[in-house]
Design a protein around this motif. Structure first.
Motif, PDB file in Angstrom:
ATOM      1  N   PRO A 133      34.006  32.455  38.886  1.00  0.00           N
ATOM      2  CA  PRO A 133      34.830  33.526  38.320  1.00  0.00           C
ATOM      3  C   PRO A 133      34.511  33.877  36.871  1.00  0.00           C
ATOM      4  O   PRO A 133      34.767  35.003  36.441  1.00  0.00           O
ATOM      5  N   THR A 134      33.930  32.951  36.127  1.00  0.00           N
ATOM      6  CA  THR A 134      33.583  33.248  34.736  1.00  0.00           C
ATOM      7  C   THR A 134      32.683  34.466  34.629  1.00  0.00           C
ATOM      8  O   THR A 134      32.834  35.281  33.713  1.00  0.00           O
ATOM      9  N   ILE A 135      31.745  34.611  35.565  1.00  0.00           N
ATOM     10  CA  ILE A 135      30.767  35.686  35.420  1.00  0.00           C
ATOM     11  C   ILE A 135      31.250  37.007  36.031  1.00  0.00           C
ATOM     12  O   ILE A 135      30.543  37.997  35.975  1.00  0.00           O
ATOM     13  N   TYR A 136      32.456  37.014  36.584  1.00  0.00           N
ATOM     14  CA  TYR A 136      33.112  38.297  36.877  1.00  0.00           C
ATOM     15  C   TYR A 136      34.484  38.341  36.197  1.00  0.00           C
ATOM     16  O   TYR A 136      35.469  38.827  36.732  1.00  0.00           O
ATOM     17  N   VAL A 137      34.505  37.842  34.968  1.00  0.00           N
ATOM     18  CA  VAL A 137      35.769  37.701  34.250  1.00  0.00           C
ATOM     19  C   VAL A 137      36.476  39.035  34.047  1.00  0.00           C
ATOM     20  O   VAL A 137      37.715  39.094  34.071  1.00  0.00           O
ATOM     21  N   GLU A 138      35.740  40.115  33.839  1.00  0.00           N
ATOM     22  CA  GLU A 138      36.392  41.416  33.657  1.00  0.00           C
ATOM     23  C   GLU A 138      37.201  41.796  34.901  1.00  0.00           C
ATOM     24  O   GLU A 138      38.359  42.222  34.806  1.00  0.00           O
ATOM     25  N   TYR A 139      36.574  41.648  36.049  1.00  0.00           N
ATOM     26  CA  TYR A 139      37.187  41.943  37.343  1.00  0.00           C
ATOM     27  C   TYR A 139      38.352  40.991  37.613  1.00  0.00           C
ATOM     28  O   TYR A 139      39.451  41.406  38.027  1.00  0.00           O
ATOM     29  N   ALA A 140      38.102  39.702  37.362  1.00  0.00           N
ATOM     30  CA  ALA A 140      39.125  38.693  37.585  1.00  0.00           C
ATOM     31  C   ALA A 140      40.334  38.917  36.686  1.00  0.00           C
ATOM     32  O   ALA A 140      41.484  38.875  37.141  1.00  0.00           O
ATOM     33  N   LEU A 141      40.089  39.159  35.406  1.00  0.00           N
ATOM     34  CA  LEU A 141      41.186  39.272  34.450  1.00  0.00           C
ATOM     35  C   LEU A 141      42.090  40.463  34.763  1.00  0.00           C
ATOM     36  O   LEU A 141      43.324  40.360  34.686  1.00  0.00           O
ATOM     37  N   GLU A 142      41.482  41.583  35.123  1.00  0.00           N
ATOM     38  CA  GLU A 142      42.293  42.744  35.473  1.00  0.00           C
ATOM     39  C   GLU A 142      43.160  42.452  36.696  1.00  0.00           C
ATOM     40  O   GLU A 142      44.341  42.833  36.757  1.00  0.00           O
ATOM     41  N   THR A 143      42.577  41.742  37.674  1.00  0.00           N
ATOM     42  CA  THR A 143      43.338  41.372  38.867  1.00  0.00           C
ATOM     43  C   THR A 143      44.421  40.359  38.536  1.00  0.00           C
ATOM     44  O   THR A 143      45.550  40.441  39.052  1.00  0.00           O
ATOM     45  N   MET A 144      44.108  39.408  37.663  1.00  0.00           N
ATOM     46  CA  MET A 144      45.079  38.383  37.291  1.00  0.00           C
ATOM     47  C   MET A 144      46.324  38.985  36.647  1.00  0.00           C
ATOM     48  O   MET A 144      47.453  38.560  36.922  1.00  0.00           O
ATOM     49  N   LYS A 145      46.121  39.960  35.798  1.00  0.00           N
ATOM     50  CA  LYS A 145      47.258  40.592  35.126  1.00  0.00           C
ATOM     51  C   LYS A 145      48.163  41.305  36.130  1.00  0.00           C
ATOM     52  O   LYS A 145      49.398  41.191  36.073  1.00  0.00           O
ATOM     53  N   LEU A 146      47.545  42.012  37.071  1.00  0.00           N
ATOM     54  CA  LEU A 146      48.325  42.697  38.106  1.00  0.00           C
ATOM     55  C   LEU A 146      49.014  41.694  39.031  1.00  0.00           C
ATOM     56  O   LEU A 146      50.164  41.903  39.454  1.00  0.00           O
ATOM     57  N   ALA A 147      48.308  40.617  39.356  1.00  0.00           N
ATOM     58  CA  ALA A 147      48.890  39.584  40.211  1.00  0.00           C
ATOM     59  C   ALA A 147      50.118  38.972  39.541  1.00  0.00           C
ATOM     60  O   ALA A 147      51.173  38.791  40.178  1.00  0.00           O
ATOM     61  N   ARG A 148      50.002  38.642  38.278  1.00  0.00           N
ATOM     62  CA  ARG A 148      51.126  38.065  37.536  1.00  0.00           C
ATOM     63  C   ARG A 148      52.312  39.031  37.518  1.00  0.00           C
ATOM     64  O   ARG A 148      53.466  38.622  37.713  1.00  0.00           O
ATOM     65  N   ASP A 149      52.047  40.311  37.311  1.00  0.00           N
ATOM     66  CA  ASP A 149      53.115  41.316  37.287  1.00  0.00           C
ATOM     67  C   ASP A 149      53.835  41.416  38.631  1.00  0.00           C
ATOM     68  O   ASP A 149      54.996  41.849  38.689  1.00  0.00           O
ATOM     69  N   ASN A 150      53.138  41.037  39.695  1.00  0.00           N
ATOM     70  CA  ASN A 150      53.709  41.119  41.035  1.00  0.00           C
ATOM     71  C   ASN A 150      54.176  39.763  41.568  1.00  0.00           C
ATOM     72  O   ASN A 150      54.389  39.605  42.776  1.00  0.00           O
ATOM     73  N   GLY A 151      54.322  38.785  40.682  1.00  0.00           N
ATOM     74  CA  GLY A 151      54.875  37.497  41.064  1.00  0.00           C
ATOM     75  C   GLY A 151      53.919  36.546  41.737  1.00  0.00           C
ATOM     76  O   GLY A 151      54.340  35.522  42.299  1.00  0.00           O
TER      77      GLY A 151
END
Length: 290
Positions: A133-151
């Motif tokens: 996941p480190t080498i797709y951190v941009e993709y991962a981070l954007e998804t992580m923020k949305l995931a957190r917002d959705n519980g």
């Protein structure tokens, strides 16, 4: 593709990537070790952004995580590429496929779609896994923020070679991680993976102190890291530098990629490793692939 995070522009259109501890110096027209970060006239691009190379619904125990949301399903996905070249890689088809200058493959799936699918399948978490996941951190981070917002909880299955800068970016949104730790031996990392053990140990300590739930996996490869002294050093590090409570998953090697002639790890070695962990105070030691 998207302009990469965490890089520095250098003279003559060179850039220095700071996403992982390889810290590649990349000339114009070239890519980093991961095969998915390319310098184009002084701008570093993440070629794998938004491109999903693998996706599945997994039991969380498959990550493996035994002490985090046990018995639940986790929505798992990956983008292509890796900052290591582990000779025994089970997922080398996706991890190594873009190297050195091949087409970066994957389906275009937006972060919003990943989160929507995770919720639709009644998953409690999203796992960034299969590759690194480190080498797709941009993709991962954007998804992580949305995931957190959705519980939803966020999980990384990682080789632990992320830079301090990346750890600071993702840790506020990271709930759990399974970190692949081959042992505190630079020679093993340098010969078989293209890295150094110390950086992985630093990542483990940082993530643990940051309050991220940590579990560790060690693949015991015959002739590489399966000697009694090596195994004891791993157990001692976990117990002394992290906590005796940190779960340790000892995984059995089966021939793969560049090590098809290496024998399967003997069960005697697996059992010895488990006993070594317990003797050194580890309370949660598990055998995998047995």
């Amino acid at each position: 593709m998207k302009e990469a995070v965490l890089y520095q522009k250098i003279d003559e259109n060179k850039v220095k990537c700071a996403v992982c501890n390889q810290r590649c110096m990349i000339a114009d027209g070239q890519r980093g070790i991961c095969g998915v970060r390319e310098n184009n006239k002084g701008i570093l691009w993440a070629l794998n952004d938004g491109k999903t190379i693998a996706v599945n619904i997994d039991p969380i125990e498959k990550k493996p995580l035994f002490h985090f949301l046990p018995g639940t399903k986790t929505y798992s996905f990956a983008a292509a590429g890796c900052n290591f070249r582990c000779s025994w890689c089970q997922n080398w088809e996706i991890a190594q496929s873009p190297k050195p200058h091949k087409l970066v493959q994957g389906l275009d799936i937006l972060p919003e779609e990943h989160v929507k699918r995770a919720l639709a399948h009644h998953c409690l978490s999203v796992s960034y896994t299969y590759s690194e996941p480190t080498i797709y951190v941009e993709y991962a981070l954007e998804t992580m923020k949305l995931a957190r917002d959705n519980g939803l909880k966020n999980i990384w299955v990682t080789n632990g070679y992320l830079s301090m800068e990346t750890m600071q970016l993702v840790t506020p949104f990271l709930d759990a991680a399974n970190v692949d730790f081959k042992g505190p031996d630079d020679s093993v990392y340098e010969k078989y993976c293209g890295g150094k053990a110390g950086y992985v140990m630093e990542s483990l300590k940082y993530l643990y102190l940051a309050g991220v739930h940590i579990e560790i996996t060690t693949l015991l490869v015959p002739g590489v890291n399966d000697q009694a002294g090596q195994i004891e050093n791993i157990a001692r590090f976990i117990a002394a530098e992290l906590s005796p409570e940190v779960p340790w998953h000892i995984s059995r090697f089966f021939p793969a990629w560049k090590m098809t002639d290496t024998p399967v790890t003997p069960l005697e070695t697996m059992n010895m490793a488990k006993e070594t962990g317990r003797k050194n105070g580890l309370k949660n030691v598990y055998l995998g692939n047995v």
